[in-house]
Scaffold this active site. Sequence first.
Site, PDB file in Angstrom:
ATOM      1  N   HIS A 129     -17.669   2.676  -2.072  1.00  0.00           N
ATOM      2  CA  HIS A 129     -16.891   1.558  -2.592  1.00  0.00           C
ATOM      3  C   HIS A 129     -17.381   0.307  -1.851  1.00  0.00           C
ATOM      4  O   HIS A 129     -17.803   0.401  -0.690  1.00  0.00           O
ATOM      5  CB  HIS A 129     -15.428   1.854  -2.216  1.00  0.00           C
ATOM      6  CG  HIS A 129     -14.405   0.958  -2.797  1.00  0.00           C
ATOM      7  ND1 HIS A 129     -14.112  -0.270  -2.262  1.00  0.00           N
ATOM      8  CD2 HIS A 129     -13.578   1.118  -3.849  1.00  0.00           C
ATOM      9  CE1 HIS A 129     -13.133  -0.820  -2.968  1.00  0.00           C
ATOM     10  NE2 HIS A 129     -12.789  -0.002  -3.937  1.00  0.00           N
ATOM     11  N   ASP A 206     -13.886   7.392   4.709  1.00  0.00           N
ATOM     12  CA  ASP A 206     -12.996   6.629   3.846  1.00  0.00           C
ATOM     13  C   ASP A 206     -12.219   7.642   2.995  1.00  0.00           C
ATOM     14  O   ASP A 206     -12.785   8.277   2.107  1.00  0.00           O
ATOM     15  CB  ASP A 206     -13.864   5.702   2.977  1.00  0.00           C
ATOM     16  CG  ASP A 206     -13.088   5.016   1.867  1.00  0.00           C
ATOM     17  OD1 ASP A 206     -11.909   5.337   1.659  1.00  0.00           O
ATOM     18  OD2 ASP A 206     -13.684   4.140   1.201  1.00  0.00           O
ATOM     19  N   GLN A 209      -9.559   7.974  -1.571  1.00  0.00           N
ATOM     20  CA  GLN A 209      -9.437   8.807  -2.773  1.00  0.00           C
ATOM     21  C   GLN A 209      -9.057  10.244  -2.459  1.00  0.00           C
ATOM     22  O   GLN A 209      -8.663  10.982  -3.363  1.00  0.00           O
ATOM     23  CB  GLN A 209     -10.760   8.815  -3.554  1.00  0.00           C
ATOM     24  CG  GLN A 209     -11.106   7.508  -4.212  1.00  0.00           C
ATOM     25  CD  GLN A 209     -10.090   7.101  -5.274  1.00  0.00           C
ATOM     26  OE1 GLN A 209      -9.470   7.924  -5.915  1.00  0.00           O
ATOM     27  NE2 GLN A 209      -9.924   5.802  -5.449  1.00  0.00           N
ATOM     28  N   LYS A 232      -2.518   4.552  -2.973  1.00  0.00           N
ATOM     29  CA  LYS A 232      -3.246   5.531  -3.788  1.00  0.00           C
ATOM     30  C   LYS A 232      -2.545   6.887  -3.746  1.00  0.00           C
ATOM     31  O   LYS A 232      -2.978   7.829  -4.390  1.00  0.00           O
ATOM     32  CB  LYS A 232      -4.682   5.663  -3.278  1.00  0.00           C
ATOM     33  CG  LYS A 232      -5.437   4.335  -3.296  1.00  0.00           C
ATOM     34  CD  LYS A 232      -6.644   4.346  -4.172  1.00  0.00           C
ATOM     35  CE  LYS A 232      -7.220   2.961  -4.345  1.00  0.00           C
ATOM     36  NZ  LYS A 232      -8.603   2.842  -3.911  1.00  0.00           N
ATOM     37  N   CYS A 370     -15.911  -1.268  -8.275  1.00  0.00           N
ATOM     38  CA  CYS A 370     -16.234  -1.669  -6.903  1.00  0.00           C
ATOM     39  C   CYS A 370     -17.343  -0.808  -6.325  1.00  0.00           C
ATOM     40  O   CYS A 370     -17.381  -0.546  -5.114  1.00  0.00           O
ATOM     41  CB  CYS A 370     -15.025  -1.607  -5.976  1.00  0.00           C
ATOM     42  SG  CYS A 370     -13.755  -2.768  -6.402  1.00  0.00           S
TER      43      CYS A 370
HETATM   44  C1  LIG Z   1      -9.323   1.950  -3.261  1.00  0.00           C
HETATM   45  C2  LIG Z   1     -10.443   2.287  -2.380  1.00  0.00           C
HETATM   46  C3  LIG Z   1     -10.747   1.492  -1.271  1.00  0.00           C
HETATM   47  C4  LIG Z   1     -10.029   0.208  -0.966  1.00  0.00           C
HETATM   48  O1  LIG Z   1      -8.681   0.403  -0.723  1.00  0.00           O
HETATM   49  P1  LIG Z   1      -7.733  -0.874  -0.502  1.00  0.00           P
HETATM   50  O2  LIG Z   1      -6.350  -0.301  -0.585  1.00  0.00           O
HETATM   51  O3  LIG Z   1      -8.046  -1.823  -1.625  1.00  0.00           O
HETATM   52  O4  LIG Z   1      -8.070  -1.439   0.820  1.00  0.00           O
HETATM   53  C5  LIG Z   1     -11.788   1.898  -0.459  1.00  0.00           C
HETATM   54  N1  LIG Z   1     -12.483   3.011  -0.714  1.00  0.00           N
HETATM   55  C6  LIG Z   1     -12.215   3.810  -1.771  1.00  0.00           C
HETATM   56  C7  LIG Z   1     -13.006   5.056  -1.980  1.00  0.00           C
HETATM   57  C8  LIG Z   1     -11.193   3.464  -2.649  1.00  0.00           C
HETATM   58  O5  LIG Z   1     -10.932   4.240  -3.677  1.00  0.00           O
END
Ligand SMILES: *Cc1c(COP(=O)(O)O)cnc(C)c1O
Length: 412
Positions: A129, A206, A209, A232, A370
Amino acid sequence: MNDTINHINFDVESIRKDFPILNREVNGKPLVYFDNAATSQTPRQVIDVIVDYYTNYNSNIHRGVHSLSQEATDLYEQARLKIQEHVNAKYNHEIIFTSGTTHGINLVATGFSSLLKPSDEVLVSALEHHSNIVPWQMLCERTGALLKVIPMNEEGELVIDTYENLLSEQTKLVFVNHISNALGTINPIETIIKKAHKVGAAVLIDGAQSCPHIKPNVQELDVDFYVTSAHKMCGPTGVGMLYGKEEWLRKLPPYQGGGEMIAEVTFEKTTYADLPHKFEAGTPNIAGGIAFGAAIDYMNKVGFDVIATYEHKLLEYATAQLLAIDGLKIYGTAKEKTAVISFNIEHIHPYDIGTILDKMGIAVRTGHHCAQPIMDFYKIPGTVRASFAFYNTKAEIDALVQGVKKAKMMLS
Ligand SMILES: *Cc1c(COP(=O)(O)O)cnc(C)c1O
């Protein structure tokens, strides 16, 4: 009442009653919400916690001697413990409240500015992302370190052999998402972490997801940093968490200066507060933090095993139904993937499909998600992305498939 798609004990209709927004109509049609990878919907149990905060004990935390402040502080710190338990962190001070995944990544990337030198290397994956690319580019610009990319293959999986070759004594940091938001690929993070540690590199995962689908076990993974966003996983926007191993959090300098993060301030020298407060300057999103804890409670009550099994069934069903449409191509066909389907139809722009679906009350995401480098890899401007959650149904997938067929007819 059980949805016929599964043979597991999962009553999706009663789950749906917890989500008030699922009752609404969009453009005169019942809402079909398939944009869960952008943000999930919020159950009443979480909404109630936010209302309760502002109705009954809104006050600033960690400072007041008065009762309201103590109540708010207790609940906020209880939420930290819920997050600690959720990710199985060893200490509660290894959990830092943030405004979300992006904030967590920037906190770590900024902290490493003082730890890297020009001969060092940072590895990111091709599946990232933007929020997991740009902060590292900025870090490398500041320090002179080199940014290298772990490539992906046609299926949307990382090429682990190349990753191994990229690793060296120069590698100081590796950044990979647990699950790709654009393709749904589940990355082999256990392997990635083990190999990085062999050369002494730290790893940030990260988990934006993954947390809606999988309960991460940070101790078992032996991961150095793990970040996620509450929104999320059925929580509110503007709050998230950074897990960091204690030794790393002690090594990194504070990210922002301000109230809450200090032990003592004089104009000669300021000493910083201990963990986790060293990284929590200013008044945080208190209601959001408490609601984050409530969201974890809610998801645990539904059960992560049940969620994973049910969503996988939705994914299999939707994949088969969509692939039956002539000219439809799915991007991201990894063996290990979550309930995300990125697709295009020959000669039709994804945006046009999204617009027609919206007229039918079906919310999907269109564009590059993104993750422009992934779109560049496939040489496409973007995709239509349908991402499912445990409150979605087989009937909603049928509506999507009908909608896509109709859009195709109208546009070709
Ligand atoms: C949504 C997302 C982000 C960003 O999350 P924010 O809540 O906008 O800071 C980063 N990495 C992944 C894989 C995402 O799906």
